[in-house]
Motif scaffolding. Structure first.
Motif, PDB file in Angstrom:
ATOM      1  N   ASP A  20      -2.586   3.370   6.456  1.00 58.32           N
ATOM      2  CA  ASP A  20      -1.539   2.357   6.253  1.00 58.32           C
ATOM      3  C   ASP A  20      -2.275   0.651   6.297  1.00 58.32           C
ATOM      4  O   ASP A  20      -1.988  -0.016   5.354  1.00 58.32           O
ATOM      5  CB  ASP A  20      -0.605   2.081   7.186  1.00 58.32           C
ATOM      6  N   ALA A  23      -4.548   0.350   3.025  1.00 61.54           N
ATOM      7  CA  ALA A  23      -3.737   0.260   1.940  1.00 61.54           C
ATOM      8  C   ALA A  23      -3.103  -1.256   1.886  1.00 61.54           C
ATOM      9  O   ALA A  23      -3.120  -1.866   0.732  1.00 61.54           O
ATOM     10  CB  ALA A  23      -2.547   1.258   1.917  1.00 61.54           C
ATOM     11  N   GLU A  24      -2.529  -1.566   2.828  1.00 54.47           N
ATOM     12  CA  GLU A  24      -1.891  -2.984   3.038  1.00 54.47           C
ATOM     13  C   GLU A  24      -2.748  -4.124   2.609  1.00 54.47           C
ATOM     14  O   GLU A  24      -2.842  -4.992   1.883  1.00 54.47           O
ATOM     15  CB  GLU A  24      -1.439  -3.378   4.489  1.00 54.47           C
ATOM     16  N   PHE A  27      -3.822  -3.973  -0.881  1.00 55.05           N
ATOM     17  CA  PHE A  27      -3.095  -4.650  -1.794  1.00 55.05           C
ATOM     18  C   PHE A  27      -3.387  -6.034  -1.842  1.00 55.05           C
ATOM     19  O   PHE A  27      -3.196  -6.812  -2.877  1.00 55.05           O
ATOM     20  CB  PHE A  27      -1.778  -3.938  -1.330  1.00 55.05           C
TER      21      PHE A  27
END
Lengths: 899, 112
Positions: A20, A23-24, A27
């Motif tokens: 997570d 991914a954050e 992004f």
């Protein structure tokens, strides 16, 4: 919803946190790079710029992961609680849907727990909890001296005589301080006295215990001197409130009447101090005031120099550094000095124990012994209750297995289903625990009253210790009872259950349930065997020949208004008149005099000399001597075996004696006692010829080794303080005669007090432990029997329900009603048979635990074992009857169509 | 950097982030953009510190996060203020305004 559940599920995985964060961050960087590229920067440069703006990407990533893991762990915890909460609500709703099952479970568990709470409350008070209100009670030691008896070997005794206690105190000087006291359980007294517990205290009693006055003062050294009887008293706050009301501070200086004597209250103890013993003390008096009880004015040496008056408890508080062995060794030296000259006791040793009398080396009273066994019984009852509840819950879980299978299919794991069962058990156990406390508040008071009716308890049945115990045992019971169904359900095979329509797959459960029934039956057998043994034992005790015609005897004692020499003489002078008048009362068969109440816990003992020699050494004490009037033997029902009884002439002339069988046999083992003579008290006393031998009678207790007794003729006026008029009267006339006796005494000796007691009533306390043992064990046994019967019934009913299909097929194939009945009853009897067999093995092994409480029956009594086995099998047959009847009605069509 | 200034910075960043989330839920990049744009570039926030602040606030219960899709249809983590977060925003903002007013007053005052 499904999305959220999916994510929550994934969250339990640490790699997910990491991913997570990755991914954050990815992004963010991608977006920024894109934005910068759009502003015209080349892609490579844009990426460098984005990372520069971000700072140390790796360090931030690690920091974020650390935070998220914490968040995650926290959320998981919260989740678990939330799930518990939901399960709790859900299972509560489930329980209200099956109120009968829930109520049965709660009541069964509450009984099991309540019984344990009750017994804990009692045993805690007797064995565990130190008395309150004193400093460091655990440091105090209660002293015992060891004597030996012919029959039982060395025996420890708590009561001391004052000279021996003084010798011990003296020897301990510098090593320990001692406190001497006597708590008076005067039970042959008047109503008012029965409700006042008096402790007579020796010097330093309060300072050794470490108690300080709440109001006023304690006794001064002058008041504590045993030679003087200063009429001062110290009272407990509860006593003052009960008797007089008002503030205890007002008690100081007030007058108080105890045992017909007047005392001035000089002090009040703190609220929580109620003395050392279980029996809560109301009033403390200086030891010297016992002169009113023991002193005989103007005659002989003072009472407190008597080594025969063995009635005082001795406590010691060792100085720091003095251990138990040193204390006992020093005290032993003192006691031996105190007993010097006493050929039987001079070799005594001193033992010490905790201040709690029940934990000391002294032989335990039967009441305490029964209470301990009842603790074991309570645990057995709880086990039976747990087995029964497990059985009910299993049946319930079978009923609910479709629901559980559906939940499993929906992805609720084994843990979730176990949690559901656990929360259901918690509900049930919690409700049972609360109910149990209510039961215990009531049954605890009842048990106290039954087992220890004479004790004034200083505290109530329930307190925080009892509550904590109840909580613990409730959780335990809930866990034990809920475990089997939870484990079973955890193992449920989803597809199997859903496919089969819930018929198959129940074999294992039946087996578990059968095992539970066997356990219940076995434990019930144990309890019932115990009950049977106690009942037989009670019969044996009731059948004992004490020598006396107990139901027909009534004792009348007359006391002068004031115990001065003149008044006593007046009473004595009127006695012959009184005896004659009593003899004329309708219904009275005979009247006699005795200077010592039969079987009252007190006797005069003396040394006897035969032909100049003392009798052979009898280590369990000297023979007892009583003076009786000529009518005595016939009045109480003692047969003269040889020779003759006493006559009116003997009373006038004196100089003859009657002995009992045991004395005759022991003193003249090889010849005839009649015609021999005895010297009483001293070798120089005149030799008294023996004219008769009477049968043995008990001296004090129902069960005692034969006692040597000597009877001397008693002049009609010669009765003494401990003696009484013995009236023989049929039981149905006793009340009328008692009234008449009171009337006669009032007329003849105005101002005097009269005590009338029936021998049966006087002995009732001695029978009570036996009756209680029988009664309590029977109650528990029957309770267990009922629970076991319910277990058999519900198991078989359930099995019949489960096998309806099979029974239907059988019926379709031509099996008769008898076959079905045989099938069901047979399986019921088989279960119970196994249980009974196991139970009897247990009872045989455990029998020795209660052997000491039995009389006239062996723990392996075949009659008792057989009767219990018979009863259980009959009950099993009855419990199987209804299921069997239902089985016999199995309709082949309906059964086959049921799917 | 002294502890005092760190606290000040941290507190400042928090209130800005909370303000950024006062409307609809935002992903971290949007928060960074909001702060950068609405201060006309006055605040040069290190993006790493901003994310640390976001995650800390989630731990404190001020914000909740949920994965969703960005304006351009990419998978992104969105943050939303909780009730506690709104309370925090109000009190932090008030503190800041008092602080700013006080500083302004001092700056306007003539030294005696």
């Amino acid at each position: 919803m499904a999305e959220a559940a999916w994510r929550r599920y994934l969250r339990f995985w640490r790699s997910n946190v990491d991913a997570d964060v990755d991914a954050e961050l990815r992004f963010h960087l991608d977006e920024r790079v894109e934005a910068l590229t759009a502003e015209g920067l080349p892609r490579e440069e844009a990426r460098r710029e984005a990372e520069r703006e971000f700072g140390d990407v790796d360090a931030v990533r690690e920091r974020l992961r650390a935070i998220d893991r914490r968040v995650d762990a926290h959320r998981a915890r919260a989740n678990r609680w939330e799930q518990w909460r939901q399960d709790f609500v859900y299972s509560a709703r489930g329980l209200t849907r099956t109120p009968v099952v829930a109520l049965t479970v709660i009541v069964t568990l509450a009984l099991g727990i309540g019984v344990n709470t009750t017994l804990f409350s009692l045993l805690d008070r007797v064995f565990l909890r130190m008395p309150e209100g004193m400093t460091a009670p655990e440091e105090l030691r209660r002293l015992y001296w060891v004597g030996s008896s012919a029959s039982n070997g060395p025996v420890a005794y708590a009561p001391f005589s004052i000279p021996v206690a003084d010798a011990v105190t003296h020897a301990l000087d510098g090593q320990a301080s001692t406190a001497l006291y006597r708590s008076d359980g005067e039970r042959f007294g008047e109503e008012e006295e029965k409700t006042t517990v008096v402790t007579s205290t020796g010097a330093h009693y309060f300072s050794v215990l470490g108690v300080r006055p709440a109001f006023g003062r304690f006794f001064t050294p002058e008041e504590e001197r045993i030679e003087v009887a200063t009429p001062v008293a110290i009272v407990s706050q509860r006593f003052w409130a009960r008797r007089f009301g008002g503030s205890p501070a007002d008690a100081i200086g007030q007058q108080l009447v105890v045992k017909r004597q007047r005392y001035t209250v000089v002090g009040v103890v703190p609220r929580d101090f109620t003395g050392v013993d279980l029996d809560a003390t109301d009033v403390w008096l200086p030891l010297g005031t016992l002169n009113a009880t023991y002193g005989r004015p103007g005659k002989g040496p003072p009472w407190y120099t008597s080594r025969g008056l063995i009635a005082f408890q001795l406590l010691a508080r060792p100085e720091p550094g003095i251990d138990q062995a040193q204390l006992e060794a020093r005290a032993t030296l003192g006691a031996q000095r105190g007993f010097s000259g006493d050929r039987w006791r001079a070799k005594t040793t001193i033992l010490s124990g905790p201040i709690l009398a029940a934990r000391g080396p002294e032989a335990r009273g039967q009441d305490v012994a029964i209470a301990i066994r009842l603790g074991g019984v309570a645990l057995i009852v709880l086990l039976i209750a747990c087995a029964n509840v497990a059985n009910l819950l299993l049946a319930d879980s079978v009923r609910r297995r479709r629901e559980i299978a559906v939940r499993s299919a929906l992805g609720i794991g084994r843990g979730g289903i176990m949690r559901l069962f656990a929360s259901q058990s918690l509900w049930l156990a919690g409700a049972a625990g609360v109910t149990a406390l209510v039961i215990a508040a009531w049954s605890g008071a009842l048990l106290r009253a039954l087992l220890f009716p004479d004790i004034h308890w200083s505290t109530g049945v329930l307190d925080w210790r009892v509550a904590v115990f109840t909580l613990g045992i409730t959780l335990l019971a809930g866990a034990v009872a809920g475990l089997a169904p939870a484990l079973r359900s955890g193992r449920a095979d989803v597809s199997q259950t859903l496919k089969s329509g819930g018929r198959e797959g129940s074999v294992h459960r039946s087996r578990t349930r059968a095992a539970l029934v066997v356990v219940q039956t076995a434990l019930s057998t144990v309890l019932l065997v115990g009950a049977a043994l106690f009942v037989k034992s009670l019969h044996a005790i009731r059948g004992l020949d004490l020598g006396f015609d107990v139901p027909r005897l009534m004792f009348v004692a007359v006391h002068a208004a004031h115990e001065g020499p003149d008044q006593i003489a007046t009473v004595a002078a009127r006695l012959p008149d009184l005896v004659e008048r009593l003899g004329r009362v309708p219904g009275v068969e005979r009247v006699a005099l005795n200077n010592m109440l039969p079987m009252y816990s007190f006797s005069f003992n003396t040394v006897l000399y035969v032909n100049g020699d003392t009798l052979p050494e009898w280590s369990d004490g000297a023979p007892s001597v009583s003076g009786v009037s000529p009518e005595y033997f016939e009045t109480v029902g003692l047969r003269v075996l040889r020779g003759r009884g006493l006559t009116a002439h003997d009373v006038q002339a004196g100089g003859v004696a009657v002995v009992n069988e045991t004395l005759a046999r022991l003193a003249w083992p090889h010849g005839d006692a009649i015609g021999q003579c005895l010297r009483v008290g001293a070798a120089s006393a005149p030799c008294v010829p023996i004219v008769g031998i009477v049968e043995d009678a008990r001296r004090a207790q129902l069960i005692e080794s034969p006692v040597r007794e000597l009877y001397l003729p008693l002049p009609a006026s010669g009765t003494q303080a401990w003696g009484a008029i013995v009236v023989r009267v049929p039981p149905d006339r006793a009340s009328a005669v008692e009234l008449a006796a009171r009337r006669e005494v009032a007329a003849l000796l105005p101002g005097s007090t009269i005590q009338v007691v029936r021998m049966a009533k006087m002995l009732a306390p001695q029978y009570r432990p036996w009756e209680l043992g029988a009664r309590l064990f029977t109650i528990f046994g029957l309770l267990a029997l009922v629970v076991a019967a319910i277990g058999v019934f519900s198991t078989l009913s359930h099995e019949v329900g489960q096998r309806r299909h099979e029974l239907g097929v059988r019926a379709a194939l031509g099996a008769g009603v008898a076959d079905s009945v045989r099938l069901v009853v047979g399986s019921g009897l088989r279960l119970v048979g196994i249980g009974v067999a196991v139970g009897i093995v247990l009872a045989l092994t455990g029998g020795r635990l209660i052997a000491a409480l039995l009389y006239g029956v062996a723990p392996r009594d075949p009659g008792a074992l057989g009767a219990v086995a018979g009863v259980l099998l009959v009950v099993a047959a009855i419990a199987s009857a209804l299921p069997a009847w239902r089985a016999s009605r199995a309709d082949p069509m309906e059964a086959l169509r049921a799917d | 950097m002294t502890t005092d200034s760190l606290d000040l910075l941290q507190g400042t960043l928090d209130v800005l982030v909370l303000r950024a989330l006062a409307g609809k839920p935002q992903h971290g990049y949007a928060v960074a953009r909001f702060i950068r744009d609405s201060s006309d570039g006055t605040f040069r926030v290190i993006d790493g510190a901003l994310y640390t602040a976001l995650h800390r606030m989630e731990e404190r219960g001020w914000v909740e996060s949920e994965w969703g899709l960005s304006e351009k249809g990419k998978r992104a983590k969105f943050y939303r203020l909780t009730a506690a977060g709104r309370r925090a925003l109000r009190s932090e903002a008030a503190t800041w305004e008092r602080y700013v007013a006080a500083v302004g007053k001092v700056l306007r005052a003539e030294p005696a």
